[in-house]
Design a protein around this motif. Structure first.
Motif, short mmCIF file in Angstrom:
data_model
loop_
_atom_site.label_atom_id
_atom_site.label_comp_id
_atom_site.label_asym_id
_atom_site.label_seq_id
_atom_site.Cartn_x
_atom_site.Cartn_y
_atom_site.Cartn_z
N ALA A 193 39.44 156.09 15.30
CA ALA A 193 40.84 155.74 15.14
C ALA A 193 41.41 155.66 16.56
O ALA A 193 41.09 156.50 17.40
N CYS A 223 45.31 159.43 9.64
CA CYS A 223 44.09 160.03 10.19
C CYS A 223 43.65 161.26 9.38
O CYS A 223 42.46 161.55 9.28
N THR A 248 39.98 161.22 7.77
CA THR A 248 39.02 162.24 8.22
C THR A 248 38.54 163.08 7.04
O THR A 248 37.35 163.43 6.97
N THR A 307 36.86 158.60 9.46
CA THR A 307 37.02 158.68 10.91
C THR A 307 36.41 159.98 11.42
O THR A 307 36.73 161.05 10.90
N ILE A 356 38.81 160.43 17.04
CA ILE A 356 40.21 159.99 17.11
C ILE A 356 40.61 159.96 18.58
O ILE A 356 40.59 161.00 19.26
N TRP A 416 44.42 152.59 6.41
CA TRP A 416 43.00 152.89 6.31
C TRP A 416 42.60 152.80 4.84
O TRP A 416 43.37 153.17 3.96
#
Ligand code: NAD
Length: 486
Positions: A260, A275, A279, A290, A293, A446
């Motif tokens: 990311a 995120c 994640t 992800t 980052i 995402w």
């Protein structure tokens, strides 16, 4: 104990003499035995598929096949509770996830490829040669025949139907080898297929493992025309080597180490929430998750702080409870691998912002494979956690000073599956999206998917693309028919 889970061959449940354990990862307990297919059962499944691939399924009109695929989708919807129970038992994923992603997407895959099939058109070229002959060149698609479908455990029904739906839409028959960790929904889908009017032999399931078992038998089988595989990159490499003597067509959706990129002009709340989701969704066990980052230095402290707060707020609990937002890892073996990275991070001096070890198991789930959602900072360039896929609920967060550095760091990996970019500068978004080596790039989101688009990875993340018409390119054999007119 329930009856052993059968394979599904030529329209029938098939039991075998050898069985293996199906373990519930939330409890560590064996839920049932699974019938392992040996060479004989794989031969029988491939023979049934071969016979069916020459039969009426192939001869049906596109319109007719599409109608059957829609009925399969309706059948999944009608038995949603059974699919949910089977998938949650096998994976430990929360009901809150499986009921909105896994099972609905299983049905959506059939509807999407049925819709695609209805609008798919053949191409034609009008040809005039130098000496005045005229011809009409048609390009039509023939089915490949028998397609072997080898699947992972992280999104069992979703990823299996992502391959089975277009393979059947294109007129093929399939032999599916689900992951040994998550066998149940594949057999259940056999019943739905039968009830929807899919001819016997068009959809077959063989349970078992990879090397020396059903997976290897399928890959090396001389009467299988193509293998579509989703799983680890090194398994893809082994399959490619094993398939080489029989020159099969291959499609690979493999591992990732996705980045990311969070720029200082982003909507910070949206970036942190995005995120967190990318994640920790499915306990980090999605190929698109992800694990790296990269954050602009000016917003780095605030970003890390807020990400850790949301990570700590994940609720580990009974997968069937509505309040649970994070389940266990899939198996003891996988938990050992993930915890090995947790130890490595500690031993190599990374800062553990949150998590970092085994999690306290929810009540009644003491034998399960629970680990803490984890964030690390202070990661030196070249560290294993910047290079190797962990496939767990964890990420490293690293600051950057300018756009070029962010792009270079994102591309510093052997993988190239997906990336997400968080910025409110449209020009930058487009520039960075083009510069990142990934088959799929999201901007300010995402896991927003349109099933008509190509899906697949660059570098070691895959070979080929599936989705929309790209699936029909893989599952069909283009044929040129030249009709002389004059
Ligand atoms: P895996 O490679 O261990 O196993 C996948 C499947 O391959 C299983 O059914 C397994 O039994 C079978 N298999 C293993 N060795 C084989 C062999 N030699 N011959 C034939 N079959 C064999 O992968 P996994 O642990 O189940 O899944 C996790 C991996 O999958 C991660 O790397 C993840 O990134 C990747 N993945 C990729 C995508 C994508 O779309 N790119 C999607 C989901 C998962």
């Amino acid at each position: 104990m329930r009856a052993p889970l059968p394979c599904f061959i030529d329209g029938q449940p098939v039991t075998t003499h050898r069985t293996f354990d199906d373990v519930n990862p939330a409890t560590g307990l064996v839920t049932r035995q699974v019938c392992e297919a040996g060479r004989d059962e794989v031969d029988a499944a491939v023979a049934a598929a071969r016979k069916a691939s020459k039969g009426s399924w192939r001869e049906r009109s596109a319109r007719d096949r599409a109608a059957v695929l829609d009925r399969v989708a309706d059948g999944i919807d009608a038995r949603k509770d059974e699919f949910l129970r089977a998938e949650i038992e096998d994976t430990g994923k929360p009901m809150a996830l499986a009921s909105v992603v896994d099972i609905p997407r299983g049905a959506a895959n059939f509807r999407a490829f049925a819709a695609q099939l209805r609008t798919l058109s053949d191409e034609s070229f009008t040809t005039v040669t130098d000496d005045g002959q005229e011809a009409l060149n048609l390009v039509v698609r023939e089915p490949l025949g028998v397609v072997g479908v080898i699947c992972p455990w992280n999104l069992p029904l979703l990823l299996m139907t992502w391959k089975v739906a277009p393979a059947l839409a294109a007129g093929n028959a399939v032999v599916v080898k689900p992951s040994e960790e998550t066998p149940q929904t594949a057999t259940l889908l056999g019943e739905v297929m039968r009830d929807a009017g899919v001819e016997d032999g068009v959809y077959n399931v063989v349970h078992g493992f990879g090397p020396g078992s059903a997976g290897e038998h399928l890959v090396t089988h001389k009467d299988v025309d193509a293998i579509t595989f989703t799983g680890e990159s090194r398994t893809g490499s082994a399959i490619m080597a094993a398939a080489a003597p029989s020159l099969k067509r291959l499609s690979f959706e493999l591992g990732g180490k996705n980045a990311a990129l969070v720029f200082d002009d982003c909507d910070l709340d949206a970036a942190v929430a995005g995120c967190t989701r990318s994640t920790f969704m499915n306990t980090g066990q999605v190929c698109l998750c992800t694990e790296r980052i990269f954050v602009a230095r000016s917003i780095y402290p605030a970003f890390v702080d807020r990400l850790a707060t949301l990570a700590r707020a994940r609720v580990l609990g009974d997968p069937f409870a509505a309040t649970t937002t994070m389940g266990p890892l899939i198996s003891r073996t996988h938990a050992d691998k993930v915890l090995g990275y947790y130890r490595l991070a500690k031993d190599s001096g990374l800062d553990v912002v949150c998590g970092g070890t085994v999690a306290e198991a929810p009540d009644g789930h003491g034998g399960g494979f629970w680990v803490e959602p984890t964030i690390w900072t202070n990661v030196p360039t070249g560290h294993a956690l910047l290079r190797e896929e962990v496939f767990g609920p964890c990420a490293v967060v690293v600051p950057f000073d300018d756009e070029d550095e962010a792009i270079a760091r994102a591309n510093d990996t052997e993988y190239g599956l997906c990336a997400s970019i968080w910025t409110n500068d449209l020009t930058r978004a487009h520039r960075v999206a083009r510069a990142v080596d990934a088959g799929l790039v999201w901007v300010n989101t995402w896991y927003l998917r349109d099933l008509r688009t190509p899906f697949g990875g660059m570098k070691k993340s895959g070979i080929g693309r599936e989705g929309g018409r790209w699936s029909f390119d893989f599952y069909g054999e283009p044929k040129n028919i030249c009709l002389r007119l004059r």
